[in-house]
Design an enzyme around this catalytic site. Structure first.
Site, PDB file in Angstrom:
ATOM      1  N   ARG A  63       0.769  -1.190   0.147  1.00 30.91           N
ATOM      2  CA  ARG A  63      -0.026  -0.112   0.109  1.00 30.91           C
ATOM      3  C   ARG A  63       0.749   1.161   0.040  1.00 30.91           C
ATOM      4  O   ARG A  63       0.439   2.265   0.635  1.00 30.91           O
ATOM      5  CB  ARG A  63      -1.057  -0.013   1.152  1.00 30.91           C
ATOM      6  N   ARG A  67      -3.580   6.409   0.797  1.00 26.89           N
ATOM      7  CA  ARG A  67      -4.061   7.658   1.501  1.00 26.89           C
ATOM      8  C   ARG A  67      -3.472   8.302   2.226  1.00 26.89           C
ATOM      9  O   ARG A  67      -3.605   9.673   2.839  1.00 26.89           O
ATOM     10  CB  ARG A  67      -5.723   7.126   2.113  1.00 26.89           C
ATOM     11  N   ARG A  76      -7.177  10.921  -5.964  1.00 30.51           N
ATOM     12  CA  ARG A  76      -8.354  10.264  -5.878  1.00 30.51           C
ATOM     13  C   ARG A  76      -9.906  10.739  -5.508  1.00 30.51           C
ATOM     14  O   ARG A  76     -10.580  10.145  -5.963  1.00 30.51           O
ATOM     15  CB  ARG A  76      -7.922   8.914  -4.663  1.00 30.51           C
ATOM     16  N   ASP A 112      -6.575  -3.071  -7.801  1.00 34.95           N
ATOM     17  CA  ASP A 112      -7.182  -3.549  -6.527  1.00 34.95           C
ATOM     18  C   ASP A 112      -7.627  -5.203  -7.032  1.00 34.95           C
ATOM     19  O   ASP A 112      -7.910  -5.533  -7.903  1.00 34.95           O
ATOM     20  CB  ASP A 112      -8.455  -2.860  -6.182  1.00 34.95           C
ATOM     21  N   TYR A 190     -14.743 -12.508  -0.326  1.00 34.05           N
ATOM     22  CA  TYR A 190     -15.513 -11.076  -0.751  1.00 34.05           C
ATOM     23  C   TYR A 190     -16.605 -11.413  -1.368  1.00 34.05           C
ATOM     24  O   TYR A 190     -17.819 -10.752  -1.255  1.00 34.05           O
ATOM     25  CB  TYR A 190     -14.537 -10.103  -1.435  1.00 34.05           C
TER      26      TYR A 190
HETATM   27  O1  CP3 Z   1       0.049   0.532  -3.289  1.00 33.50           O
HETATM   28  C1  CP3 Z   1      -0.278  -0.803  -3.657  1.00 33.50           C
HETATM   29  O2  CP3 Z   1      -0.120  -1.555  -2.677  1.00 33.50           O
HETATM   30  C2  CP3 Z   1      -0.953  -1.056  -4.650  1.00 33.50           C
HETATM   31  C3  CP3 Z   1      -2.573  -0.915  -4.740  1.00 33.50           C
HETATM   32  C4  CP3 Z   1      -3.147  -1.962  -3.976  1.00 33.50           C
HETATM   33  C5  CP3 Z   1      -4.743  -1.398  -3.683  1.00 33.50           C
HETATM   34  N1  CP3 Z   1      -5.269  -2.547  -3.065  1.00 33.50           N
HETATM   35  C6  CP3 Z   1      -5.257  -0.046  -3.585  1.00 33.50           C
HETATM   36  C7  CP3 Z   1      -6.299   0.223  -2.617  1.00 33.50           C
HETATM   37  C8  CP3 Z   1      -3.530  -3.237  -3.683  1.00 33.50           C
HETATM   38  C9  CP3 Z   1      -2.155  -4.276  -3.759  1.00 33.50           C
HETATM   39  C10 CP3 Z   1      -4.543  -3.674  -3.046  1.00 33.50           C
HETATM   40  C11 CP3 Z   1      -4.700  -5.119  -2.860  1.00 33.50           C
HETATM   41  C12 CP3 Z   1      -5.727  -5.410  -2.074  1.00 33.50           C
HETATM   42  N2  CP3 Z   1      -7.274  -4.978  -2.034  1.00 33.50           N
HETATM   43  C13 CP3 Z   1      -6.061  -6.221  -0.768  1.00 33.50           C
HETATM   44  C14 CP3 Z   1      -4.982  -7.133  -0.642  1.00 33.50           C
HETATM   45  C15 CP3 Z   1      -3.956  -6.636   0.359  1.00 33.50           C
HETATM   46  C16 CP3 Z   1      -4.343  -6.429   1.680  1.00 33.50           C
HETATM   47  O3  CP3 Z   1      -4.548  -5.483   2.058  1.00 33.50           O
HETATM   48  O4  CP3 Z   1      -4.331  -7.439   2.200  1.00 33.50           O
HETATM   49  C17 CP3 Z   1      -7.408  -6.285  -0.324  1.00 33.50           C
HETATM   50  C18 CP3 Z   1      -7.716  -7.357   0.840  1.00 33.50           C
HETATM   51  C19 CP3 Z   1      -8.161  -5.204  -1.269  1.00 33.50           C
HETATM   52  C20 CP3 Z   1      -9.368  -5.115  -1.080  1.00 33.50           C
HETATM   53  C21 CP3 Z   1      -9.655  -3.839  -0.605  1.00 33.50           C
HETATM   54  N3  CP3 Z   1      -9.519  -2.629  -1.250  1.00 33.50           N
HETATM   55  C22 CP3 Z   1     -10.133  -3.248   0.721  1.00 33.50           C
HETATM   56  C23 CP3 Z   1     -10.674  -4.281   1.841  1.00 33.50           C
HETATM   57  C24 CP3 Z   1     -10.212  -1.953   0.598  1.00 33.50           C
HETATM   58  C25 CP3 Z   1     -10.853  -0.993   1.636  1.00 33.50           C
HETATM   59  C26 CP3 Z   1      -9.913  -0.801   2.773  1.00 33.50           C
HETATM   60  C27 CP3 Z   1      -9.395   0.499   3.127  1.00 33.50           C
HETATM   61  O5  CP3 Z   1      -8.262   0.894   3.516  1.00 33.50           O
HETATM   62  O6  CP3 Z   1     -10.484   1.297   3.213  1.00 33.50           O
HETATM   63  C28 CP3 Z   1      -9.720  -1.690  -0.697  1.00 33.50           C
HETATM   64  C29 CP3 Z   1      -9.524  -0.064  -1.133  1.00 33.50           C
HETATM   65  C30 CP3 Z   1      -8.387   0.349  -1.515  1.00 33.50           C
HETATM   66  N4  CP3 Z   1      -7.470  -0.373  -2.549  1.00 33.50           N
HETATM   67  C31 CP3 Z   1      -7.555   1.434  -1.230  1.00 33.50           C
HETATM   68  C32 CP3 Z   1      -6.441   1.289  -1.867  1.00 33.50           C
HETATM   69  C33 CP3 Z   1      -5.189   2.481  -1.908  1.00 33.50           C
HETATM   70  C34 CP3 Z   1      -8.116   2.402  -0.471  1.00 33.50           C
HETATM   71  C35 CP3 Z   1      -9.360   3.012  -0.781  1.00 33.50           C
HETATM   72  C36 CP3 Z   1      -9.098   4.472  -1.561  1.00 33.50           C
HETATM   73  O7  CP3 Z   1      -8.282   4.887  -2.208  1.00 33.50           O
HETATM   74  O8  CP3 Z   1     -10.141   5.300  -1.819  1.00 33.50           O
END
Ligand code: CP3
Length: 393
Positions: A63, A67, A76, A112, A190
């Protein structure tokens, strides 16, 4: 902007990720040359992933595009989450943002894991403050009929391939680009739960009550992930990470029945598919969060790198997996709430414990939105500084 981009990029895999791919070893790097990717200047991450010696310990953060960066929030804010994922320009910009601030040794494409259920035909929205939401999760076995054919699903993901190609070009060879996907079990949670869950009771109910339907679903997901990951490499990804983020909800038995076979299958079939398509192999990373109980099995699942969360002691992990894999991780992300001095001390301890080679530094999970970018910089600098010192001694 998006329209201009799709005109200027070569049409990538309009039907299938395999379409037009050359076969045979002579044309191994055919696509790279075709896409004219700039020469890689820093291969430290790739060398460590392949188990080769490095001058210092490479580092990146899960990540890292997130954010916690004000510039990320600004980019974003322009559109909703999955529209951002569908815009190659936006994904490229978000991927590059952390690299402008920190001397990271790898980039990970902004996207994602949930684009795969979407490509299978499920509706998914990202609800701010709540996380992902599926208005119509899978409830019955017959709901599997709603899912699109896996090959058709993989070809829905051309926007990810475009983002990868664009980002690889704009990275200008600075560091390698990592592609990724969610592992079948994590994606299933999911799709069945309809969002995040603390117990995964619905998804686990499927495993106990409908083992056959569960295997069918996990098989469908595997059939999408294989061409999807191969397509990412064809588009320019130089390494792949598979996220089994919900491994910890399964005990040893369920994990060995419903997660591990698919994790293995993905690695095996991606490797065979790359070879068949005449593409150079890329290192693959398996990150099974809270999957410490299966560390030995994960180390033999066909991946070059095993990612660890912070609950595993580095020395014990090395003892358990042997020398054949590279380890990645595993600082508690919350350690970045500590002072810079404390971060330095913790990094030093971590590097001492993992040792100088066959190791990629990272956090044990993703960065949180309220983290201070300066502390992320302190973490990266501490890894570089201490790992060089470690090699001098
Ligand atoms: O920088 C990076 O790591 C690359 C981008 C990336 C994102 N999601 C962007 C993202 C990666 C590699 C993921 C993988 C992902 N997505 C996983 C596996 C990694 C982990 O965290 O275990 C999972 C389970 C998801 C599903 C997911 N996506 C969730 C549960 C959420 C919400 C969680 C939160 O923090 O609110 C997301 C949203 C998400 N994916 C964000 C980002 C930067 C935050 C939301 C946003 O930018 O508005």
């Amino acid at each position: 902007m998006e329209q201009n981009l799709s005109r200027s990029l070569p049409p990538l895999f309009p039907q299938s990720p395999f379409q037009g791919l050359p076969c045979g070893t002579a044309s191994r790097d055919f696509l790279s040359r075709l896409q004219n990717f700039p020469e890689l200047k820093n291969d430290t991450f790739l060398r460590a992933a392949w188990g080769e010696e490095t001058d210092y310990t490479p580092v990146w953060c899960m990540r890292q595009a997130g954010r916690y960066l004000p510039e990320f929030r600004e980019t974003r804010a322009a559109q909703d989450f999955f529209s951002t994922c569908r815009s190659p320009e936006a994904c490229c910009e978000l991927t590059l943002q952390p690299l402008r601030r920190f001397p990271l040794d790898a980039a990970i494409i902004f996207s994602d894991i949930l684009v795969v259920p979407q490509a299978l035909g499920m509706e998914v929205t990202m609800v701010p403050g709540k996380g992902p939401s599926f208005p119509e999760p899978l409830r019955e076995e017959r709901d599997l009929e709603r899912l699109r054919d896996p090959a058709a699903a993989a070809s829905e993901l051309g926007y990810v391939f475009q983002a990868i190609t664009l980002t690889r070009q704009r990275l200008a060879g600075r560091v390698p680009l990592i592609g990724f996907a969610g592992a079948p079990w994590t994606l299933m949670t999911y799709m069945v739960e309809g969002g995040s869950s603390s117990t995964m009771a619905q998804a686990k109910r499927w495993l106990y009550q409908r083992p056959q339907a569960s295997h069918k679903l996990l098989g469908i997901l595997t059939d999408v992930l294989v061409p999807y990951l191969i397509g990412q490499v064809a588009a320019g990804a130089q390494a792949l990470q598979l996220f089994e983020s919900h491994a910890g909800h399964l005990g040893t038995e369920l994990f060995s029945k419903f997660a591990l076979p698919y994790i293995r299958d993905v690695a095996k079939r991606v490797k065979a598919g790359l070879q068949k398509a005449g593409l150079a192999p890329v290192p693959m990373i398996i990150f099974a969060k809270d999957g410490h109980f299966a560390l030995e099995e994960l180390a033999q699942a066909g991946y070059e790198v095993v990612g660890l969360d912070w609950t595993v002691a580095p020395k014990k992990a090395r003892e358990r997996v042997g020398k054949a894999v590279t380890l990645q991780g595993n600082l508690d992300p919350c350690a970045l709430y500590a002072s810079e001095e404390e971060i330095g001390r913790l990094v030093q301890q971590m590097l001492d414990d993992f040792g100088p080679q066959r190791y990629i530094a990272n956090l044990g999970h993703g960065l949180y939105p309220d983290m201070d970018p300066e502390r992320v910089g302190a973490f990266v600098d501490a890894v570089h500084k201490h790992s060089r010192l470690l090699r001098q001694n």
